[in-house]
Scaffold this motif. Structure first.
Motif, PDB file in Angstrom:
ATOM      1  N   ALA A 121       5.133  10.570  -3.143  1.00 36.68           N
ATOM      2  CA  ALA A 121       4.080   9.620  -2.766  1.00 36.68           C
ATOM      3  C   ALA A 121       3.265  10.168  -1.602  1.00 36.68           C
ATOM      4  O   ALA A 121       2.046   9.959  -1.526  1.00 36.68           O
ATOM      5  CB  ALA A 121       4.694   8.273  -2.402  1.00 36.68           C
ATOM      6  N   ILE A 122       3.937  10.883  -0.672  1.00 38.46           N
ATOM      7  CA  ILE A 122       3.208  11.500   0.450  1.00 38.46           C
ATOM      8  C   ILE A 122       2.204  12.518  -0.087  1.00 38.46           C
ATOM      9  O   ILE A 122       1.062  12.589   0.380  1.00 38.46           O
ATOM     10  CB  ILE A 122       4.192  12.175   1.433  1.00 38.46           C
ATOM     11  CG1 ILE A 122       4.924  11.118   2.243  1.00 38.46           C
ATOM     12  CG2 ILE A 122       3.458  13.119   2.363  1.00 38.46           C
ATOM     13  CD1 ILE A 122       5.997  11.680   3.148  1.00 38.46           C
ATOM     14  N   LEU A 123       2.625  13.300  -1.092  1.00 38.41           N
ATOM     15  CA  LEU A 123       1.700  14.279  -1.675  1.00 38.41           C
ATOM     16  C   LEU A 123       0.452  13.586  -2.225  1.00 38.41           C
ATOM     17  O   LEU A 123      -0.670  14.058  -2.018  1.00 38.41           O
ATOM     18  CB  LEU A 123       2.404  15.066  -2.787  1.00 38.41           C
ATOM     19  CG  LEU A 123       3.437  16.085  -2.304  1.00 38.41           C
ATOM     20  CD1 LEU A 123       4.172  16.703  -3.491  1.00 38.41           C
ATOM     21  CD2 LEU A 123       2.768  17.181  -1.482  1.00 38.41           C
ATOM     22  N   VAL A 124       0.656  12.457  -2.898  1.00 40.30           N
ATOM     23  CA  VAL A 124      -0.492  11.720  -3.431  1.00 40.30           C
ATOM     24  C   VAL A 124      -1.388  11.234  -2.296  1.00 40.30           C
ATOM     25  O   VAL A 124      -2.613  11.377  -2.329  1.00 40.30           O
ATOM     26  CB  VAL A 124      -0.013  10.526  -4.282  1.00 40.30           C
ATOM     27  CG1 VAL A 124      -1.204   9.699  -4.747  1.00 40.30           C
ATOM     28  CG2 VAL A 124       0.788  11.008  -5.472  1.00 40.30           C
ATOM     29  N   ALA A 126      13.015  11.709  -2.416  1.00 38.30           N
ATOM     30  CA  ALA A 126      12.148  12.570  -3.227  1.00 38.30           C
ATOM     31  C   ALA A 126      10.911  11.791  -3.675  1.00 38.30           C
ATOM     32  O   ALA A 126       9.790  12.311  -3.673  1.00 38.30           O
ATOM     33  CB  ALA A 126      12.906  13.104  -4.434  1.00 38.30           C
ATOM     34  N   ASN A 127      11.129  10.514  -4.039  1.00 38.36           N
ATOM     35  CA  ASN A 127       9.992   9.662  -4.388  1.00 38.36           C
ATOM     36  C   ASN A 127       9.024   9.556  -3.215  1.00 38.36           C
ATOM     37  O   ASN A 127       7.807   9.606  -3.398  1.00 38.36           O
ATOM     38  CB  ASN A 127      10.472   8.253  -4.752  1.00 38.36           C
ATOM     39  CG  ASN A 127      10.983   8.184  -6.167  1.00 38.36           C
ATOM     40  OD1 ASN A 127      10.961   9.193  -6.878  1.00 38.36           O
ATOM     41  ND2 ASN A 127      11.451   7.028  -6.578  1.00 38.36           N
ATOM     42  N   VAL A 138       0.849  -1.189   0.000  1.00 34.12           N
ATOM     43  CA  VAL A 138       0.000   0.000   0.000  1.00 34.12           C
ATOM     44  C   VAL A 138       0.884   1.238   0.000  1.00 34.12           C
ATOM     45  O   VAL A 138       2.096   1.158   0.232  1.00 34.12           O
ATOM     46  CB  VAL A 138      -0.945   0.027   1.222  1.00 34.12           C
ATOM     47  CG1 VAL A 138      -1.995  -1.064   1.125  1.00 34.12           C
ATOM     48  CG2 VAL A 138      -0.160  -0.074   2.514  1.00 34.12           C
ATOM     49  N   LEU A 139       0.270   2.363  -0.249  1.00 37.55           N
ATOM     50  CA  LEU A 139       0.997   3.622  -0.368  1.00 37.55           C
ATOM     51  C   LEU A 139       1.867   3.938   0.862  1.00 37.55           C
ATOM     52  O   LEU A 139       3.067   4.235   0.701  1.00 37.55           O
ATOM     53  CB  LEU A 139      -0.010   4.742  -0.642  1.00 37.55           C
ATOM     54  CG  LEU A 139       0.405   5.910  -1.530  1.00 37.55           C
ATOM     55  CD1 LEU A 139       1.193   5.439  -2.736  1.00 37.55           C
ATOM     56  CD2 LEU A 139      -0.839   6.670  -1.970  1.00 37.55           C
ATOM     57  N   PRO A 140       1.329   3.866   2.086  1.00 37.74           N
ATOM     58  CA  PRO A 140       2.169   4.200   3.242  1.00 37.74           C
ATOM     59  C   PRO A 140       3.381   3.271   3.370  1.00 37.74           C
ATOM     60  O   PRO A 140       4.453   3.709   3.776  1.00 37.74           O
ATOM     61  CB  PRO A 140       1.227   4.012   4.437  1.00 37.74           C
ATOM     62  CG  PRO A 140      -0.127   4.122   3.889  1.00 37.74           C
ATOM     63  CD  PRO A 140      -0.061   3.601   2.496  1.00 37.74           C
ATOM     64  N   ILE A 141       3.218   1.999   3.006  1.00 37.47           N
ATOM     65  CA  ILE A 141       4.340   1.071   3.102  1.00 37.47           C
ATOM     66  C   ILE A 141       5.400   1.413   2.056  1.00 37.47           C
ATOM     67  O   ILE A 141       6.605   1.392   2.334  1.00 37.47           O
ATOM     68  CB  ILE A 141       3.855  -0.384   2.937  1.00 37.47           C
ATOM     69  CG1 ILE A 141       3.085  -0.798   4.184  1.00 37.47           C
ATOM     70  CG2 ILE A 141       5.028  -1.324   2.709  1.00 37.47           C
ATOM     71  CD1 ILE A 141       2.669  -2.244   4.188  1.00 37.47           C
ATOM     72  N   GLN A 142       4.948   1.789   0.849  1.00 36.18           N
ATOM     73  CA  GLN A 142       5.895   2.211  -0.179  1.00 36.18           C
ATOM     74  C   GLN A 142       6.663   3.457   0.290  1.00 36.18           C
ATOM     75  O   GLN A 142       7.868   3.567   0.089  1.00 36.18           O
ATOM     76  CB  GLN A 142       5.138   2.495  -1.482  1.00 36.18           C
ATOM     77  CG  GLN A 142       6.044   2.820  -2.652  1.00 36.18           C
ATOM     78  CD  GLN A 142       6.990   1.671  -2.986  1.00 36.18           C
ATOM     79  OE1 GLN A 142       6.569   0.588  -3.348  1.00 36.18           O
ATOM     80  NE2 GLN A 142       8.277   1.903  -2.827  1.00 36.18           N
ATOM     81  N   ILE A 143       5.938   4.368   0.943  1.00 34.51           N
ATOM     82  CA  ILE A 143       6.587   5.575   1.465  1.00 34.51           C
ATOM     83  C   ILE A 143       7.644   5.191   2.497  1.00 34.51           C
ATOM     84  O   ILE A 143       8.789   5.656   2.454  1.00 34.51           O
ATOM     85  CB  ILE A 143       5.541   6.526   2.103  1.00 34.51           C
ATOM     86  CG1 ILE A 143       4.610   7.071   1.019  1.00 34.51           C
ATOM     87  CG2 ILE A 143       6.219   7.662   2.852  1.00 34.51           C
ATOM     88  CD1 ILE A 143       3.390   7.773   1.555  1.00 34.51           C
TER      89      ILE A 143
END
Lengths: 284, 291
Positions: A257-260, A252-253, A234-239
């Protein structure tokens, strides 16, 4: 300076201090958004949104994580909403006075304050191992469903409580049974309030990281999940994954991803606020 | 018809019962694995040992470094969150005009709703570098940065719960104070605050429980080195961060290492549970006082 003037000055000073503190809190929110924006805005692009993970930071995208987040959240909602609403109906409309209802109520307040990572341990043991779901979307969504259940129950109860009792009484007066009253009269009136609570609960779930990490969702997953049994991220795990790397490009990625993620949350919250406003106008 | 009604009621009751099942499940799972763990590691070694090296060739299972790391970061968070939260509660409850309240409260809600992984990013890549400019000895991973950020995160919780408690204080008490010529500050600090004391304490304890159970901020920004220290400048590891660290590796089920996360989880659960009980008891008390 006489005593009264000194007291007034002190009062003013105290008020200024309190305002300063509030500005500090709001300022840190601004600083947070500004940092993330300046670190990550350059990385935002269509390719970033629709791309897949990559060894090279500048080629990496978040589609797999975004799709995973959506899939997991919808499944979580599908599990937690019917059960949560049913529990709330029982507690609010049926068993308000009974001992069992009071025990359940006390239990729910306690559950709401259990650290989320503990739910992850329960999910790891129960869903991943014993029920053999593996590290699948279903296991993750079940874990998150248990986590947000207290929030759904508490907010649904508030919504049910706000329904005027005259509505129930007139329904009974026309000869309706208890369930007919609840299903045809109370629930439709409470629906916007329930939806608001559900959206807020799910927006909490979409940002959750710890329970999903402890059920082991941080395996390298390069594809968007296509069934309840697929492995996922999921997004938070990718972050979290990107933040933990030392290279600036990956950080930076993470910021992008945090912005998304924040945009997603903002949309959900705006929907909740819109519903709440509509609801309040209707009742008054 | 009657049977249908009866079935519905039972179905609803079973759903409500699931929450009890969750609690039983949590306690059961933690207990089973913790007992299995304690069969191999003596309980005194676990609770009072000062070295936590479960992954080394000669493993040590003294949990104190993790407990101390948790207490250290939570204390820093509370030092930030309590004064800020209380002052903002007093301002919002006693000073602010309704328009300002309507403006500020949603912003505080946003602050409380930001995902913790985002706060972790903020702590690691903004707050810690900022602090390093003023504190030369500060390591890249430390307890101070995440502690402060965690304080900012739980401040809205302290603020909104304390404000609720203050709003519960009857108007008559305030009016009495004003009639005696007290300023708003005197009224807030000497009348409202003491009257709402048990509610405010309950709020603070609940915030403490949140801080103890918070995971991602410390997993990202505090480093992952279990260390028996009271210094906020060096890397530490909390109980929650340890569970994350082990979960990241692929730990085979049934090994002693796998069981450590449940034993640590048990300790974490018991700690937050006791804090919640105290908080619930205090809340019940202040409700009795004024209703």
């Amino acid at each position: 300076m006489n005593a009264t003037a000194r007291r007034r000055a002190l009062d003013l000073l105290f008020q200024l201090l309190a305002m300063l503190i509030l500005c500090l809190a709001l300022g840190s929110l601004a600083a947070l958004v500004a940092t993330v924006w300046s670190d990550g805005a350059d990385r935002l692009s269509w390719d970033f949104l629709t791309g897949f993970p990559s060894r090279r930071a500048e080629d990496a995208g978040i589609w797999h994580a975004l799709a995973g987040s959506m899939f997991v959240i919808l499944t979580t909602g599908g599990l937690a909403v019917p059960i949560g609403v049913a529990s709330a109906i029982y507690l609010e409309e049926y068993g308000t006075r009974s001992l069992s209802a009071r025990i359940i109520e006390f239990n729910i307040t306690n559950l709401a304050a259990v650290p989320s990572i503990i739910y992850g341990l329960l999910g790891l043991w129960l869903f991943v191992r014993v029920m053999a779901m593996g590290r699948s979307v279903l296991a993750g969504a079940s874990t998150l469903a248990l986590l947000v259940l207290p929030v759904v129950i508490l907010s649904t109860r508030e919504a049910l409580r706000a329904v005027p009792s005259s509505i129930r009484e007139s329904s009974y007066a026309l000869g309706a049974t208890k369930w007919q009253t609840v299903w045809h009269q109370v629930l439709p009136v409470a629906l916007p309030g329930i939806l608001t609570g559900v959206i807020l609960a799910l927006s909490r779930a979409i940002g959750e990281t710890a329970p999903l990490i402890s059920i082991g969702a941080l395996t390298f997953v390069a594809f968007a999940p296509d069934s309840l049994w697929s492995p996922f991220t999921v997004l938070p795990i990718q972050i979290f994954n990107w933040v933990s790397r030392p290279q600036l490009a990956f950080q930076a990625n993470a910021a992008a991803a945090i912005l998304v993620l924040l945009a997603l949350l903002l949309t959900m919250n705006a929907a909740a606020i819109w519903l709440r406003d509509r609801y309040q106008k209707k009742l008054v | 018809m009657k049977r249908f009604e009866f079935l519905i009621e039972w179905a609803l009751f079973l759903c409500a019962l699931l929450s009890i099942g969750t609690t039983v499940g949590i306690i059961g799972v933690l207990a089973v694995e913790t007992f299995a763990f304690l069969r191999e590691v003596p309980v005194t070694d676990f609770l009072f040992g000062t070295e936590w090296t479960p992954l080394f060739a000669t493993p040590r299972f003294g949990v104190l470094p993790l407990v101390l790391g948790t207490v250290l970061v939570s204390t820093i968070a509370m030092v930030v969150a309590l004064p800020m939260g209380l002052l903002s509660a007093i301002y919002l409850s006693e000073y602010a005009p309704p328009r300002v309240r309507r403006l500020i409260k949603p912003v505080l809600e946003i602050l409380a709703g930001v995902p913790t992984v985002v706060y972790g990013y903020f702590a690691l890549l903004f707050v810690t570098p900022l602090l390093q400019r003023f504190i030369p000895g500060l390591a890249g991973f430390n307890a101070l940065g995440p502690g402060i950020v965690m304080g900012i995160m739980i401040m809205p919780l302290v603020s909104s719960l304390s404000e609720d408690a203050m709003q519960g204080v009857p108007r008559g008490l305030r009016e009495g104070a004003y009639a005696l010529g007290a300023t708003r500050m005197q009224t807030s600090l000497r009348v409202v605050l003491p009257a709402a004391f048990s509610g405010i304490t309950a709020a603070c304890i609940l915030a403490g429980a949140r801080a103890v159970g918070e995971t991602m901020i410390v997993a990202i920004a505090a480093g992952q080195q279990p260390r028996l220290t009271a210094s906020p400048l060096v890397p530490v590891e909390t109980m929650t961060a340890y569970i994350v660290q082990v979960s990241l590796g692929d730990t085979p089920q049934g090994t002693l290492e796998y069981r450590t996360i449940f034993a640590v989880g048990m300790l974490l659960f018991l700690g937050t549970f006791v804090l919640n009980l105290i908080s619930a008891w205090l809340r019940a008390r202040y409700r009795e006082e004024y209703l």
